[in-house]
Design a protein around this motif. Structure first.
Motif, PDB file in Angstrom:
ATOM      1  N   ALA A 472      -6.495   3.122  -5.123  1.00  0.00           N
ATOM      2  CA  ALA A 472      -5.411   3.909  -5.948  1.00  0.00           C
ATOM      3  C   ALA A 472      -5.383   3.494  -7.165  1.00  0.00           C
ATOM      4  O   ALA A 472      -5.260   4.187  -8.303  1.00  0.00           O
ATOM      5  CB  ALA A 472      -4.011   4.000  -5.088  1.00  0.00           C
ATOM      6  N   VAL A 473      -5.229   2.157  -7.282  1.00  0.00           N
ATOM      7  CA  VAL A 473      -4.865   1.605  -8.934  1.00  0.00           C
ATOM      8  C   VAL A 473      -5.936   1.828  -9.877  1.00  0.00           C
ATOM      9  O   VAL A 473      -5.856   2.355 -10.728  1.00  0.00           O
ATOM     10  CB  VAL A 473      -4.510   0.082  -8.707  1.00  0.00           C
ATOM     11  CG1 VAL A 473      -4.704  -0.375 -10.141  1.00  0.00           C
ATOM     12  CG2 VAL A 473      -3.516  -0.202  -7.795  1.00  0.00           C
ATOM     13  N   ASP A 474      -7.149   1.541  -9.323  1.00  0.00           N
ATOM     14  CA  ASP A 474      -8.250   1.911 -10.197  1.00  0.00           C
ATOM     15  C   ASP A 474      -8.616   3.288 -10.484  1.00  0.00           C
ATOM     16  O   ASP A 474      -9.175   3.854 -11.516  1.00  0.00           O
ATOM     17  CB  ASP A 474      -9.770   1.214  -9.568  1.00  0.00           C
ATOM     18  CG  ASP A 474      -9.603  -0.135  -9.531  1.00  0.00           C
ATOM     19  OD1 ASP A 474      -9.017  -0.883 -10.345  1.00  0.00           O
ATOM     20  OD2 ASP A 474     -10.337  -1.082  -8.685  1.00  0.00           O
ATOM     21  N   ALA A 498      -4.999  10.378  -6.384  1.00  0.00           N
ATOM     22  CA  ALA A 498      -4.220  10.109  -5.278  1.00  0.00           C
ATOM     23  C   ALA A 498      -5.094   9.610  -4.329  1.00  0.00           C
ATOM     24  O   ALA A 498      -6.134   9.733  -4.431  1.00  0.00           O
ATOM     25  CB  ALA A 498      -3.607  11.525  -4.838  1.00  0.00           C
ATOM     26  N   ALA A 499      -4.346   8.876  -3.369  1.00  0.00           N
ATOM     27  CA  ALA A 499      -4.980   8.017  -2.340  1.00  0.00           C
ATOM     28  C   ALA A 499      -5.734   9.164  -1.476  1.00  0.00           C
ATOM     29  O   ALA A 499      -6.842   8.847  -0.630  1.00  0.00           O
ATOM     30  CB  ALA A 499      -4.252   7.218  -1.541  1.00  0.00           C
ATOM     31  N   ALA A 500      -5.055  10.402  -1.221  1.00  0.00           N
ATOM     32  CA  ALA A 500      -5.536  11.266  -0.300  1.00  0.00           C
ATOM     33  C   ALA A 500      -5.182  12.867  -0.917  1.00  0.00           C
ATOM     34  O   ALA A 500      -4.021  12.872  -1.531  1.00  0.00           O
ATOM     35  CB  ALA A 500      -5.236  11.376   0.946  1.00  0.00           C
ATOM     36  N   VAL A 609       4.649   8.144  -3.527  1.00  0.00           N
ATOM     37  CA  VAL A 609       4.994   6.863  -4.130  1.00  0.00           C
ATOM     38  C   VAL A 609       4.155   7.111  -5.277  1.00  0.00           C
ATOM     39  O   VAL A 609       2.825   7.249  -5.155  1.00  0.00           O
ATOM     40  CB  VAL A 609       5.219   5.822  -3.480  1.00  0.00           C
ATOM     41  CG1 VAL A 609       6.357   5.740  -2.558  1.00  0.00           C
ATOM     42  CG2 VAL A 609       3.951   5.426  -2.536  1.00  0.00           C
ATOM     43  N   LEU A 610       4.352   6.239  -6.508  1.00  0.00           N
ATOM     44  CA  LEU A 610       3.415   6.091  -7.378  1.00  0.00           C
ATOM     45  C   LEU A 610       2.795   4.520  -7.190  1.00  0.00           C
ATOM     46  O   LEU A 610       1.776   4.481  -7.483  1.00  0.00           O
ATOM     47  CB  LEU A 610       4.064   5.978  -8.796  1.00  0.00           C
ATOM     48  CG  LEU A 610       4.936   7.442  -9.412  1.00  0.00           C
ATOM     49  CD1 LEU A 610       5.567   6.903 -10.488  1.00  0.00           C
ATOM     50  CD2 LEU A 610       3.649   8.328  -9.686  1.00  0.00           C
ATOM     51  N   GLY A 611       3.438   3.632  -6.512  1.00  0.00           N
ATOM     52  CA  GLY A 611       3.200   2.530  -6.238  1.00  0.00           C
ATOM     53  C   GLY A 611       3.066   2.238  -4.659  1.00  0.00           C
ATOM     54  O   GLY A 611       4.030   2.584  -4.179  1.00  0.00           O
ATOM     55  N   PRO A 612       2.351   1.346  -4.055  1.00  0.00           N
ATOM     56  CA  PRO A 612       2.441   1.176  -2.494  1.00  0.00           C
ATOM     57  C   PRO A 612       3.586   0.441  -1.994  1.00  0.00           C
ATOM     58  O   PRO A 612       3.912   0.381  -0.977  1.00  0.00           O
ATOM     59  CB  PRO A 612       0.990   0.766  -2.203  1.00  0.00           C
ATOM     60  CG  PRO A 612       0.740  -0.122  -3.494  1.00  0.00           C
ATOM     61  CD  PRO A 612       1.234   0.591  -4.565  1.00  0.00           C
ATOM     62  N   ASN A 613       4.222  -0.465  -3.047  1.00  0.00           N
ATOM     63  CA  ASN A 613       5.023  -1.391  -2.453  1.00  0.00           C
ATOM     64  C   ASN A 613       6.397  -0.971  -1.782  1.00  0.00           C
ATOM     65  O   ASN A 613       6.547  -1.263  -0.723  1.00  0.00           O
ATOM     66  CB  ASN A 613       5.630  -2.300  -3.764  1.00  0.00           C
ATOM     67  CG  ASN A 613       4.430  -3.213  -4.554  1.00  0.00           C
ATOM     68  OD1 ASN A 613       3.689  -3.391  -3.729  1.00  0.00           O
ATOM     69  ND2 ASN A 613       4.541  -3.510  -5.647  1.00  0.00           N
TER      70      ASN A 613
END
Length: 806
Positions: A472-474, A498-500, A609-613
């Motif tokens: 997702a980041v790259d 997006a991741a998916a 979410v924009l980030g996974p944390n």
């Protein structure tokens, strides 16, 4: 004697050429259609039977029950499960994993995005995929070996021997070299495990975190076990549960975490188990297509019987003469049964030729690679069709024809067959089957139209997607580069990463303990700022992600309406994710419910979410059915699609020179979710058309016979002033009554069958009355076309010629 029967049969067939042609045509079409459908059914029910130990191979499943509303059923399992089963359960001879990942495979300047599978070293000892090159026992030893199928080897090495050659896998910019250690035959189509590349499982250490490798609550691979002879899953239930209780300790309560075994031979046709990496078909579709094959064959056979019986009057005097000169009933039955077998044999040969001719088109329709080969199974199938159709279809005509009394035959007193209950019943049955198929076809089409037209909660049109093969980041970084280079183009409205996208199998799902102590799960997607706008999602409350708000990257959460409804939130913007371990965050928006999975399933709670944390900070377990790589989506607005795609491809080559530009469209991917239904619809539609065509041929023949038998009656009616319309009405009334009787039988059966079929969709169209009205209209139309053509010809004939008719 046999030569006499053959000569007589040939003479009868040629003398009554029109009726022979109708019978041959109807039976040939019926046999060809049934043969193709039976090939498909045979392919589906023989899935995975090629493995010698298939009856001892099982796939593990995982069931977690944390309350009435928190039941989670998976056929993907923890990474560690295979090792645990092989270590703690003596009856498990071997346990192997089958775990997919996507990457760029390279050889020299040639590269391609591929799906690869991580497997254990014993994989080829459990499964009998045939080896073309290499040693089966050792080709999966060593972490940097790779095994290819023949197609993959040809793609990268042409005709050269690939053993010992190397391929490079990208691994998100950290390429690794793999040596080709074996080549397998291409995986047969009727295998649940489909692959072109196999990589030893130790490679998983390179991209799975340590916690994934050891966790019970995180799943990824399918796990297959080979049980010792004579062992059944029931024998192991207590042992497996005892193992889990020992390994899990007090992390879960007894019975909350269960592992079971599903037979390999059950996987393809059992949708009650969640789909992992294996293809699954609804067994009802197999049964429907088997029934369709038998129905078409039945319609063709009924056609044969009704024509044969109806033509009996024309042969009454022949039968009388034969009996007078000494023929007994048995000889007559052999004669007429022989005629039935002759027609069936000719029809079977023509049907096989038609099936071979249309097999490529049928394969395209069925999305299979079926082969009509000269195998024992094919011969058995053809012999079965010949025996069943020839003997059964010829039985009743032989019995009827051989029963005539010579005196009655000479006096013309056998005309009662014209309106016999049996003949009428056969016509009703024939049309009932046709109406049933037509009604089902229309209902299936109505549901598919509903799936296509239903508002999914987002804009599915003109969105091009490209897999990135990076996380997702790259993926977001690549999206930014593309966005910068495409900025200012009027044909590109927006772009996102997006991741998916919209396929539930690609969404992550986290599990956690909520504040009220219940175990909960929801789906999660890591996206960028432009995801909502690019995909056309609508907000019902709050705001979208905002680049001017730096904190959004760490704190912002957007949920869907189903999430708020699951927790009974009236003001979700004032709430927080319902678990004490989630880090500081804010719910900034609520998206209108949208279908990120197929319409077979209800919409589940989900968040962006924009980030996974934020999403994963409070999670105790995580499921993921995707490829761990981001997707790029680009919304287009263009009248010149090829030029726009070409321009985007050029920009992609500059922004990601090491990554293939393998694009698709969102609407096409969504349509693939219903490919089984579309395939079923097409097959049933064609079956319905063929059945009504065969029925129409039969009615045409019956009308011709009816006209021929009532020639004098027609002449007298015309002399007494009957009009052509009146004569047409005379012939159509009887057949109309039969079609209406067929409709009364078929409509309730079609309604019940389609009600059951549509129950597999969480969202479905109303069946309504229109499909049944149209089915009746079609049947009546075919009947009128077949009967009125003959009736009009009779009505226009000279009554003098009719009265002279003998």
């Amino acid at each position: 004697m046999i030569r006499h029967y053959l000569r007589t049969t040939l003479r009868v067939l040629t003398r009554h050429a029109s009726f022979s042609a109708i019978n041959l045509t109807g039976l040939s079409i019926g046999i060809a259609s049934a043969l193709l459908l039976l090939l498909f059914v045979q392919n589906e029910v023989t899935f995975d039977q090629a493995h010698d130990k298939a009856d001892r191979i099982y796939r593990a499943w995982l069931l977690e029950e944390y309350g009435e509303d928190q039941v989670h059923f998976n056929t993907t399992t923890p990474v560690r499960l295979a090792t645990d089963l092989a270590t703690h359960i003596p009856e498990v001879e071997a346990a192997v994993r089958f775990d997919r990942f996507n990457d760029t495979v390279r050889r020299g300047a040639f590269s391609q995005n591929e799906s690869l599978f991580l497997v254990d070293e014993q994989f080829l000892q459990v499964f009998d995929f045939p080896v073309v090159r290499g040693e089966r026992s050792s080709m999966l030893y060593g972490p940097e070996n790779i095994v290819l199928t023949e197609s993959a080897a040809s793609r990268y090495f042409g005709q050269a021997n690939p053993l010992g050659e190397t391929l490079s896998l990208d691994f998100s910019g950290n390429p690794r070299q793999f040596q080709v250690s074996g080549v397998l035959e291409d995986v047969p189509e009727n295998s649940s495990l489909q692959f072109e590349f196999l990589v030893p499982y130790p490679v998983a250490d390179w991209f799975y975190p340590d916690e994934v490798m050891t966790a019970f609550m995180m799943v990824s691979p399918e796990t297959y076990v080979l049980l010792s002879p004579g062992t059944t899953p029931a024998d192991l239930e207590d042992k497996i549960q005892a193992m889990l209780n020992s390994l899990l300790g007090d992390r879960v309560e007894p019975g909350q975490y269960q592992v079971g075994l599903q037979p390999l031979l059950d996987i393809h046709t059992n949708p009650e188990f969640p789909q992992g990496y294996s293809t699954v078909i609804n067994p009802m579709y197999v049964r429907v297509l088997l029934a369709l094959a038998l129905l078409i064959l039945a319609v063709a056979s009924i056609n044969f019987v009704t024509l044969s019986v109806s033509r009996s009057l024309a042969r009454a005097k022949e039968i009388g003469v034969r009996k007078v000169i000494g023929a007994d009933r048995g000889q007559l039955m052999v004669q007429y049964w022989g005629e039935a077998l002759a027609i069936t044999g000719l029809s079977l040969a023509a049907g096989v030729l038609l099936a071979r001719l249309f097999l490529p088109a049928f394969n395209g329709l069925a999305q299979r690679e079926l082969v009509l080969a000269a195998t024992p199974g094919t011969f058995a199938l053809l012999a079965g069709i010949f025996v069943v159709v020839g003997l059964l279809a010829g039985l009743y005509p032989a019995l009827v024809l051989s029963r005539f009394s010579p005196i009655d035959a000479f006096r013309g007193k056998v005309s009662g067959n014209e309106k016999s209950a049996v003949r009428r019943s056969l016509v009703v049955a024939q049309f009932a089957l046709s109406i049933l198929l037509i009604a089902c076809t229309l209902v299936i089409g109505r549901q598919l139209d509903y799936l296509q037209e239903k508002d999914l909660g987002f804009d599915r049109e003109s969105v091009l997607t490209v897999p990135t093969l990076v996380g997702a980041v790259d993926g977001k970084a690549l999206a930014e580069r593309l966005r910068f280079q495409l900025e200012g183009r009027s044909d590109v409205k927006s772009l996102t990463a997006a991741a998916a996208l919209f396929d539930q199998n690609g969404w992550g799902r986290v599990g956690y303990t909520a504040n009220d102590g219940s175990y909960r799960r929801h789906f999660v997607n890591v996206v960028d700022h432009d995801f909502m706008r690019t995909m056309g999602l609508r907000l019902v409350a709050g705001r979208d992600f905002d680049r001017s708000q730096p904190a959004d990257g760490e704190r912002a959460v957007i949920i869907n309406e189903a999430f708020a409804q699951a927790y009974g939130w009236d003001t979700p913007l004032l709430e927080r994710l319902p678990g004490s371990d989630f880090i500081d965050h804010e719910i900034i928006g609520v998206a209108e419910n949208f279908h990120y999975a197929s319409l077979h399933q209800e919409i589940q709670p989900a968040l962006f979410v924009l980030g996974p944390n934020v999403a994963f900070s409070g999670a105790s377990d995580f499921d993921y059915g995707g490829s761990f790589a981001a997707d790029i989506a680009i919304r287009l607005e263009t009248n010149d699609l090829p030029a726009t795609i070409s321009a985007i491809s050029d920009v992609w080559s500059e922004a990601a020179p090491e990554m293939p530009f393998a694009y698709s469209f969102v609407d096409e991917a969504l349509d693939q979710q219903y490919r089984q239904e579309a395939r079923l619809s097409s097959m049933v539609t064609i079956g319905a058309l063929l059945s009504i065509l065969i029925a129409g041929l039969g009615l045409f023949g019956l009308a011709s016979l009816s006209v021929a038998r009532r020639t004098k009656e027609i002449g007298l009616r015309k002399v007494l002033g009957a009009s052509v319309a009146g004569i047409v009405g005379l012939f159509t009334r009887e057949f109309s009554t039969l079609v209406l009787a067929a409709f009364v039988i078929a409509a309730p059966l079609a309604w019940l069958g389609m009600e059951r079929w549509t129950e597999s969709f969480a969202y479905r169209a109303d069946i309504g009355l229109v499909p049944f009205a149209l089915a009746l209209a079609a049947a009546l139309g075919i009947m009128l076309a077949a009967v009125s053509s003959q009736a009009i010809r009779a009505g226009l004939a000279n009554p003098v010629d009719s009265l002279r008719d003998e």
